[in-house]
Design an enzyme around this catalytic site. Structure first.
Site, PDB file in Angstrom:
ATOM      1  N   SER A  49       0.684  -0.882  -0.020  1.00 37.00           N
ATOM      2  CA  SER A  49      -0.215  -0.507  -0.201  1.00 37.00           C
ATOM      3  C   SER A  49       0.738   1.187  -0.279  1.00 37.00           C
ATOM      4  O   SER A  49       1.874   1.153  -0.428  1.00 37.00           O
ATOM      5  CB  SER A  49      -0.790  -0.043   0.811  1.00 37.00           C
ATOM      6  OG  SER A  49      -2.055   1.380   0.887  1.00 37.00           O
ATOM      7  N   GLU A  80      -8.554  -3.409  -7.904  1.00 43.41           N
ATOM      8  CA  GLU A  80      -8.236  -1.974  -7.376  1.00 43.41           C
ATOM      9  C   GLU A  80      -7.826  -0.888  -8.217  1.00 43.41           C
ATOM     10  O   GLU A  80      -7.837  -0.728  -9.191  1.00 43.41           O
ATOM     11  CB  GLU A  80      -6.413  -2.168  -6.798  1.00 43.41           C
ATOM     12  CG  GLU A  80      -6.292  -3.856  -5.402  1.00 43.41           C
ATOM     13  CD  GLU A  80      -4.521  -3.414  -5.332  1.00 43.41           C
ATOM     14  OE1 GLU A  80      -4.621  -2.495  -5.179  1.00 43.41           O
ATOM     15  OE2 GLU A  80      -4.401  -4.178  -5.143  1.00 43.41           O
ATOM     16  N   HIS A 101      -7.056  -4.521  -3.114  1.00 46.79           N
ATOM     17  CA  HIS A 101      -5.810  -4.165  -1.949  1.00 46.79           C
ATOM     18  C   HIS A 101      -4.849  -5.591  -0.738  1.00 46.79           C
ATOM     19  O   HIS A 101      -5.982  -6.230   0.050  1.00 46.79           O
ATOM     20  CB  HIS A 101      -6.708  -3.399  -1.237  1.00 46.79           C
ATOM     21  CG  HIS A 101      -5.573  -1.639  -0.857  1.00 46.79           C
ATOM     22  ND1 HIS A 101      -4.425  -1.391  -2.142  1.00 46.79           N
ATOM     23  CD2 HIS A 101      -5.290  -1.648   0.236  1.00 46.79           C
ATOM     24  CE1 HIS A 101      -3.024  -0.628  -1.278  1.00 46.79           C
ATOM     25  NE2 HIS A 101      -4.212  -0.511   0.249  1.00 46.79           N
TER      26      HIS A 101
END
Length: 237
Positions: free
Chosen positions: A72, A166, A196
């Site tokens: 991330s 995503e 994600h």
């Protein structure tokens, strides 16, 4: 990796060797806590990641045995860390692994729109809000903050793993494309229908386990001639 939740993330990382058939004795993991925004805005997190990497070298670890990884926002920071290593003329790591990296804080990727209905975790509005906290008025398009806009010359091999559903999909696509154009060994794995940072669910469903196995194979191929490896990991904010 660099993580805001180091203890929880370490518990997850301990399961990875089981998924990638790599004994724990063959790979050590550093999971430092970097400073967080808004109290510590950009570039504090990147500076902390670089300092953690330097700490490894000062304690005898070799760059050729070290992979910088993150998921991330931490995936973007992992790439920014390598950029900083290059720009500061520090020894370069052996590779970068980025899981669902958030690497464009301007959120300008096409998938921000095309995957908006499919993504059940992230929204463009939410990401832009967090980017505002992190940048604290600074330009979010500068390469160290948004490495999709960076020059990749001189960086190590890159692996990006991302879910096909995503809104951050295009970040990975652009990272790998730009790295390849710069002559960098770059690999992109898009898992159809995945969300994600789906690899964190390794052991719960097969797609996640296969992704971790892919990462393990990629890391081993880049460090197998160097003995015991070290993975420095960045997790999301």
């Amino acid at each position: 990796m660099i993580s805001k939740q180091a203890q929880e993330f370490w518990a997850l990382l301990k399961s990875y060797p089981k998924q990638i058939a790599m004994p724990l004795s063959q790979a050590r993991v550093l999971v430092p806590n970097y400073r967080l925004a808004p109290e510590h805005p950009f570039p504090a997190a990147v500076d902390d990641a670089v300092h953690a990497y330097q700490w490894l070298l000062e304690h005898g670890d070799e760059p050729s045995k070290t992979i910088v990884a993150g998921d991330s926002a931490g995936g973007g920071i992992a790439i920014s860390t390598a950029i900083s290593l290059r720009d500061r003329h520090l020894p370069m790591c052996a590779g970068i692994v980025a899981l669902s990296p958030w690497a464009d804080l301007t959120c300008s990727g096409e998938s921000m729109i095309s995957r908006a209905a499919a993504d059940i975790e992230c929204t463009r509005a939410g990401l832009l809000e967090m980017a505002g906290w992190y940048m604290n008025g600074a330009d979010s398009s500068q390469p160290l903050a948004s490495p999709v806009f960076a020059d990749f010359a001189g960086l190590p091999p890159l692996l990006c793993v991302v879910g096909g559903d995503e809104i951050l999909l295009d970040d990975s696509i652009r990272l790998v494309r730009n790295a390849g154009i710069a002559g960098i060994d770059a690999t992109l794995f898009i898992a159809a229908g995945m969300q994600h940072i789906f690899p964190i669910w390794a052991g719960s469903f097969p797609e996640a386990g296969r992704a971790i196995a892919l990462v393990g194979d990629w890391v081993q191929r880049r460090t197998c001639n160097s003995g015991t490896g070290r993975v420095a990991v960045n997790s999301k904010y």
